[in-house]
Write a protein that holds these residues in place. Sequence first.
Motif, PDB file in Angstrom:
ATOM      1  N   VAL A  53       0.834  -1.204   0.000  1.00 13.73           N
ATOM      2  CA  VAL A  53       0.000   0.000   0.000  1.00 13.73           C
ATOM      3  C   VAL A  53       0.867   1.252   0.000  1.00 13.73           C
ATOM      4  CG1 VAL A  53      -1.809   1.210   1.232  1.00 13.73           C
ATOM      5  CG2 VAL A  53      -1.825  -1.244   1.150  1.00 13.73           C
ATOM      6  N   PHE A  54       1.986   1.204   0.743  1.00  9.79           N
ATOM      7  CA  PHE A  54       2.886   2.355   0.762  1.00  9.79           C
ATOM      8  C   PHE A  54       3.500   2.578  -0.611  1.00  9.79           C
ATOM      9  CE2 PHE A  54       2.805   1.305   5.272  1.00  9.79           C
ATOM     10  CZ  PHE A  54       2.514   2.548   5.775  1.00  9.79           C
ATOM     11  N   VAL A  55       3.830   1.472  -1.288  1.00 11.56           N
ATOM     12  CA  VAL A  55       4.367   1.590  -2.647  1.00 11.56           C
ATOM     13  C   VAL A  55       3.359   2.278  -3.556  1.00 11.56           C
ATOM     14  CG1 VAL A  55       5.224   0.287  -4.606  1.00 11.56           C
ATOM     15  CG2 VAL A  55       5.786  -0.428  -2.311  1.00 11.56           C
ATOM     16  N   PHE A  56       2.095   1.906  -3.379  1.00 12.30           N
ATOM     17  CA  PHE A  56       1.022   2.505  -4.171  1.00 12.30           C
ATOM     18  C   PHE A  56       0.961   4.018  -3.952  1.00 12.30           C
ATOM     19  CE2 PHE A  56      -3.412   2.742  -5.601  1.00 12.30           C
ATOM     20  CZ  PHE A  56      -3.321   1.937  -6.703  1.00 12.30           C
ATOM     21  N   PHE A  57       1.012   4.439  -2.692  1.00 14.45           N
ATOM     22  CA  PHE A  57       0.945   5.880  -2.397  1.00 14.45           C
ATOM     23  C   PHE A  57       2.182   6.607  -2.904  1.00 14.45           C
ATOM     24  CE2 PHE A  57      -2.254   4.723   0.885  1.00 14.45           C
ATOM     25  CZ  PHE A  57      -3.251   5.522   0.394  1.00 14.45           C
ATOM     26  N   ILE A  58       3.355   5.956  -2.800  1.00 16.08           N
ATOM     27  CA  ILE A  58       4.578   6.602  -3.298  1.00 16.08           C
ATOM     28  C   ILE A  58       4.495   6.798  -4.811  1.00 16.08           C
ATOM     29  CG2 ILE A  58       7.055   6.271  -3.625  1.00 16.08           C
ATOM     30  CD1 ILE A  58       7.196   5.033  -0.922  1.00 16.08           C
ATOM     31  N   MET A  59       3.920   5.814  -5.519  1.00 21.97           N
ATOM     32  CA  MET A  59       3.750   5.973  -6.973  1.00 21.97           C
ATOM     33  C   MET A  59       2.838   7.153  -7.294  1.00 21.97           C
ATOM     34  SD  MET A  59       3.386   2.179  -8.508  1.00 21.97           S
ATOM     35  CE  MET A  59       4.722   1.008  -8.455  1.00 21.97           C
ATOM     36  N   MET A  60       1.735   7.288  -6.528  1.00 19.43           N
ATOM     37  CA  MET A  60       0.829   8.430  -6.751  1.00 19.43           C
ATOM     38  C   MET A  60       1.563   9.750  -6.567  1.00 19.43           C
ATOM     39  SD  MET A  60      -2.601   7.514  -4.699  1.00 19.43           S
ATOM     40  CE  MET A  60      -3.490   5.995  -4.892  1.00 19.43           C
ATOM     41  N   VAL A  61       2.285   9.870  -5.452  1.00 17.27           N
ATOM     42  CA  VAL A  61       2.959  11.128  -5.153  1.00 17.27           C
ATOM     43  C   VAL A  61       4.054  11.403  -6.190  1.00 17.27           C
ATOM     44  CG1 VAL A  61       4.331  12.322  -3.432  1.00 17.27           C
ATOM     45  CG2 VAL A  61       2.392  10.986  -2.737  1.00 17.27           C
ATOM     46  N   ALA A  62       4.709  10.336  -6.679  1.00 17.63           N
ATOM     47  CA  ALA A  62       5.743  10.521  -7.692  1.00 17.63           C
ATOM     48  C   ALA A  62       5.147  11.071  -8.981  1.00 17.63           C
ATOM     49  CB  ALA A  62       6.449   9.197  -7.962  1.00 17.63           C
ATOM     50  N   ALA A  63       3.957  10.570  -9.361  1.00 14.40           N
ATOM     51  CA  ALA A  63       3.323  11.073 -10.580  1.00 14.40           C
ATOM     52  C   ALA A  63       2.984  12.558 -10.450  1.00 14.40           C
ATOM     53  CB  ALA A  63       2.067  10.258 -10.885  1.00 14.40           C
ATOM     54  N   VAL A  64       2.430  12.935  -9.283  1.00 11.64           N
ATOM     55  CA  VAL A  64       2.092  14.345  -9.047  1.00 11.64           C
ATOM     56  C   VAL A  64       3.350  15.207  -9.069  1.00 11.64           C
ATOM     57  CG1 VAL A  64       1.193  15.932  -7.337  1.00 11.64           C
ATOM     58  CG2 VAL A  64       0.006  13.819  -7.784  1.00 11.64           C
ATOM     59  N   GLU A  65       4.398  14.719  -8.397  1.00  6.14           N
ATOM     60  CA  GLU A  65       5.631  15.488  -8.283  1.00  6.14           C
ATOM     61  C   GLU A  65       6.258  15.737  -9.652  1.00  6.14           C
ATOM     62  OE1 GLU A  65       8.730  12.990  -7.453  1.00  6.14           O
ATOM     63  OE2 GLU A  65      10.032  14.552  -8.203  1.00  6.14           O
ATOM     64  N   VAL A  66       6.250  14.702 -10.499  1.00  7.68           N
ATOM     65  CA  VAL A  66       6.854  14.863 -11.814  1.00  7.68           C
ATOM     66  C   VAL A  66       6.071  15.848 -12.669  1.00  7.68           C
ATOM     67  CG1 VAL A  66       7.215  13.662 -13.981  1.00  7.68           C
ATOM     68  CG2 VAL A  66       8.073  12.711 -11.903  1.00  7.68           C
ATOM     69  N   SER A  67       4.723  15.758 -12.606  1.00  5.02           N
ATOM     70  CA  SER A  67       3.950  16.659 -13.470  1.00  5.02           C
ATOM     71  C   SER A  67       4.137  18.114 -13.052  1.00  5.02           C
ATOM     72  CB  SER A  67       2.480  16.257 -13.467  1.00  5.02           C
ATOM     73  OG  SER A  67       1.999  16.227 -12.155  1.00  5.02           O
ATOM     74  N   VAL A  68       4.079  18.380 -11.737  1.00  2.00           N
ATOM     75  CA  VAL A  68       4.260  19.758 -11.268  1.00  2.00           C
ATOM     76  C   VAL A  68       5.692  20.230 -11.516  1.00  2.00           C
ATOM     77  CG1 VAL A  68       4.166  21.252  -9.268  1.00  2.00           C
ATOM     78  CG2 VAL A  68       2.429  19.540  -9.584  1.00  2.00           C
ATOM     79  N   GLY A  69       6.672  19.342 -11.265  1.00  2.00           N
ATOM     80  CA  GLY A  69       8.070  19.725 -11.470  1.00  2.00           C
ATOM     81  C   GLY A  69       8.369  20.042 -12.914  1.00  2.00           C
TER      82      GLY A  69
END
Lengths: 93, 158
Positions: A53-69
Amino acid sequence: MIPTYSYLVLGCILFSIGTLGVLIRRNVVIVLMCIELMLNAVNLILVSVCEPVFVFFIMMVAAVEVSVGLALIARVYRKFGTTDISTFGQLKG
Amino acid sequence: MSDIFFWVFSVMAVVSALSVVLNRNPIYSVLSLIVCFFSIAGHYVLMGALFLCAVHIVVYAGAIMVLFLFVIMLMNLKDVPEFVSKWWHFGAAGAAVAAMVFGLATHLFQSYNPRVIGDMQLKPIAQALFTTYAVPFELSAILFLSAVIGVVALGKSE
């Protein structure tokens, strides 16, 4: 048989390579990619201790971080005409 | 058999990660990172996390790396210096990474406890997401919405 600490060692190696890339590269796009590499090293270790589940949340946050960055990088590139990391020191506020 | 695949995927991951860091051409770095992500997906299959492997390939190789590739192709990166210029920057970076590896080796290896694979299929993850982790799940939805709005606000011209 795969030894016990193998995934931890592999994750640490990948995390170290990512950190090295963040520290020695000057192109912001490559720095963002190295941050992705570090997140994936952590994900690998988390999967090996069975925390999906933590891996799942980290993937979500990574997608958001890349798009904003990448949007920020594109904006700075339009303003200054370069993606050198030292130009980010000229941003105010 | 899985031992052989473990070493193949590990060598692929480490070599392509080094290639990401050391390549001067950003396009080659992106392609190396895609190779690295696919070898990590192979590791997920070896650990029995098939759903996470599928999500990993779709999110990283399918969405994030394509985004990187588009952004790099939209920019002219010829005049960007790729590496830090002074030798002591390399020395400081190496010292910092060495200190970090020492810290990882002393703290993480004592508490590491690999577990038997069992609950990494789709159904237990979905049940955990909608019961135990329902609030973080909804918060991540709000995070995605704010990211969409923020990217649109950042991306439009002045």
